[in-house]
Design a protein around this motif. Structure first.
Motif, PDB file in Angstrom:
ATOM      1  N   TYR A 172       0.959  -1.261   0.061  1.00 17.96           N
ATOM      2  CA  TYR A 172      -0.081   0.027  -0.037  1.00 17.96           C
ATOM      3  C   TYR A 172       0.672   1.362  -0.040  1.00 17.96           C
ATOM      4  CZ  TYR A 172      -3.464  -3.564   1.378  1.00 17.96           C
ATOM      5  OH  TYR A 172      -4.426  -4.643   1.404  1.00 17.96           O
ATOM      6  N   SER A 173       1.895   1.311  -0.357  1.00 16.78           N
ATOM      7  CA  SER A 173       2.973   2.218  -0.062  1.00 16.78           C
ATOM      8  C   SER A 173       2.640   3.696  -1.101  1.00 16.78           C
ATOM      9  CB  SER A 173       4.432   1.972  -0.433  1.00 16.78           C
ATOM     10  OG  SER A 173       4.495   1.329  -1.930  1.00 16.78           O
ATOM     11  N   THR A 231      -0.389   5.172  -1.314  1.00 21.94           N
ATOM     12  CA  THR A 231      -1.221   5.819  -0.813  1.00 21.94           C
ATOM     13  C   THR A 231      -0.354   7.020   0.197  1.00 21.94           C
ATOM     14  OG1 THR A 231      -2.733   4.040  -0.513  1.00 21.94           O
ATOM     15  CG2 THR A 231      -3.207   6.056   0.571  1.00 21.94           C
ATOM     16  N   GLU A 277       0.122  -0.556  -5.161  1.00 25.00           N
ATOM     17  CA  GLU A 277       1.279  -0.021  -5.993  1.00 25.00           C
ATOM     18  C   GLU A 277       0.833  -0.636  -7.471  1.00 25.00           C
ATOM     19  OE1 GLU A 277       5.011  -1.066  -3.049  1.00 25.00           O
ATOM     20  OE2 GLU A 277       5.089  -1.720  -5.132  1.00 25.00           O
ATOM     21  N   CYS A 332       9.661   3.760   9.192  1.00 30.02           N
ATOM     22  CA  CYS A 332       8.505   4.751   9.377  1.00 30.02           C
ATOM     23  C   CYS A 332       9.096   6.312   9.583  1.00 30.02           C
ATOM     24  CB  CYS A 332       7.364   4.475  10.024  1.00 30.02           C
ATOM     25  SG  CYS A 332       7.345   3.960  11.461  1.00 30.02           S
ATOM     26  N   GLU A 335       1.771   5.562   8.070  1.00 32.84           N
ATOM     27  CA  GLU A 335       3.110   5.433   8.138  1.00 32.84           C
ATOM     28  C   GLU A 335       3.474   3.866   8.893  1.00 32.84           C
ATOM     29  OE1 GLU A 335       5.893   6.642   7.013  1.00 32.84           O
ATOM     30  OE2 GLU A 335       4.457   7.658   5.800  1.00 32.84           O
ATOM     31  N   SER A 385       1.311   1.572   9.096  1.00 34.06           N
ATOM     32  CA  SER A 385       0.797   0.451   8.449  1.00 34.06           C
ATOM     33  C   SER A 385       1.802   0.196   7.078  1.00 34.06           C
ATOM     34  CB  SER A 385      -0.445   1.054   7.998  1.00 34.06           C
ATOM     35  OG  SER A 385      -0.728   1.566   7.152  1.00 34.06           O
ATOM     36  N   LYS A 386       2.255   1.068   6.514  1.00 35.97           N
ATOM     37  CA  LYS A 386       3.133   0.805   5.185  1.00 35.97           C
ATOM     38  C   LYS A 386       4.454   0.380   5.882  1.00 35.97           C
ATOM     39  CE  LYS A 386       2.203   5.107   2.449  1.00 35.97           C
ATOM     40  NZ  LYS A 386       2.702   6.104   2.143  1.00 35.97           N
ATOM     41  N   SER A 387       4.952   0.636   6.999  1.00 35.09           N
ATOM     42  CA  SER A 387       6.195   0.120   7.548  1.00 35.09           C
ATOM     43  C   SER A 387       6.022  -1.358   7.971  1.00 35.09           C
ATOM     44  CB  SER A 387       6.777   1.077   8.641  1.00 35.09           C
ATOM     45  OG  SER A 387       7.006   2.206   8.509  1.00 35.09           O
ATOM     46  N   GLU A 431       3.787  -3.362   6.636  1.00 32.58           N
ATOM     47  CA  GLU A 431       3.210  -3.776   5.487  1.00 32.58           C
ATOM     48  C   GLU A 431       1.974  -4.420   5.561  1.00 32.58           C
ATOM     49  OE1 GLU A 431       6.273  -6.131   3.928  1.00 32.58           O
ATOM     50  OE2 GLU A 431       7.689  -4.421   3.043  1.00 32.58           O
ATOM     51  N   HIS A 440      -2.751  -3.732   6.183  1.00 30.16           N
ATOM     52  CA  HIS A 440      -3.576  -2.431   5.995  1.00 30.16           C
ATOM     53  C   HIS A 440      -3.575  -1.698   7.081  1.00 30.16           C
ATOM     54  CE1 HIS A 440      -7.709  -0.736   5.164  1.00 30.16           C
ATOM     55  NE2 HIS A 440      -7.453  -0.937   4.058  1.00 30.16           N
TER      56      HIS A 440
END
Lengths: 81, 81
Positions: A2-3, A5, A80, B36, B60, B62-64, B66, B68
């Motif tokens: 989801y990077s 967003t 992505e 993050c 941040e 959630s991205k780190s 990986e 949702h």
């Protein structure tokens, strides 16, 4: 994953989902605002993605909508390409 | 429904869940912090429920990790007795 967003997009997606949930409960801005002790103009700004709200507000919104907080994040993110 | 959970308790529950997720990914504070762009001492404070973080930090994290963002809220709240 989801990077893609970014923060602004995330707030907009969150706001759209909040609006969908509020409407599904048949609540007006004012009604939701009164329940969670937030000014109704703030509810409108949150729904437009103009507010970087905190955990405490997330909890208030979920209580007022009588849902679990995770439902406030039940929306698709940009994957992505 | 969930009206008994207060803000402080919610932050603590969020923090515990974050710690569980971080560990499930085999990440140290430092590793997650570096990913993050948050100071590792802040990660520790978030996990202890001492921070009222915002949507941007939720994204941040959630991205780190990986995952949702809704998985960061995948924990039990205190139900009404």
């Amino acid at each position: 994953m989801y990077s893609d967003t970014n923060k602004d997009c995330f707030k907009i997606l969150f706001g759209k989902n909040l609006k969908r949930l509020r409407k599904s409960k048949g609540l007006s801005y004012r009604k939701l605002a009164t329940r969670c002790n937030i000014d109704y103009s703030d509810i409108s700004k949150i729904e437009k993605g103009e507010r970087n709200i905190q955990l405490s507000t997330i909890l208030e919104l979920s209580k007022s909508l009588e849902i679990h907080p995770k439902e406030l994040f039940d929306f698709e993110l940009e994957k992505e390409q």
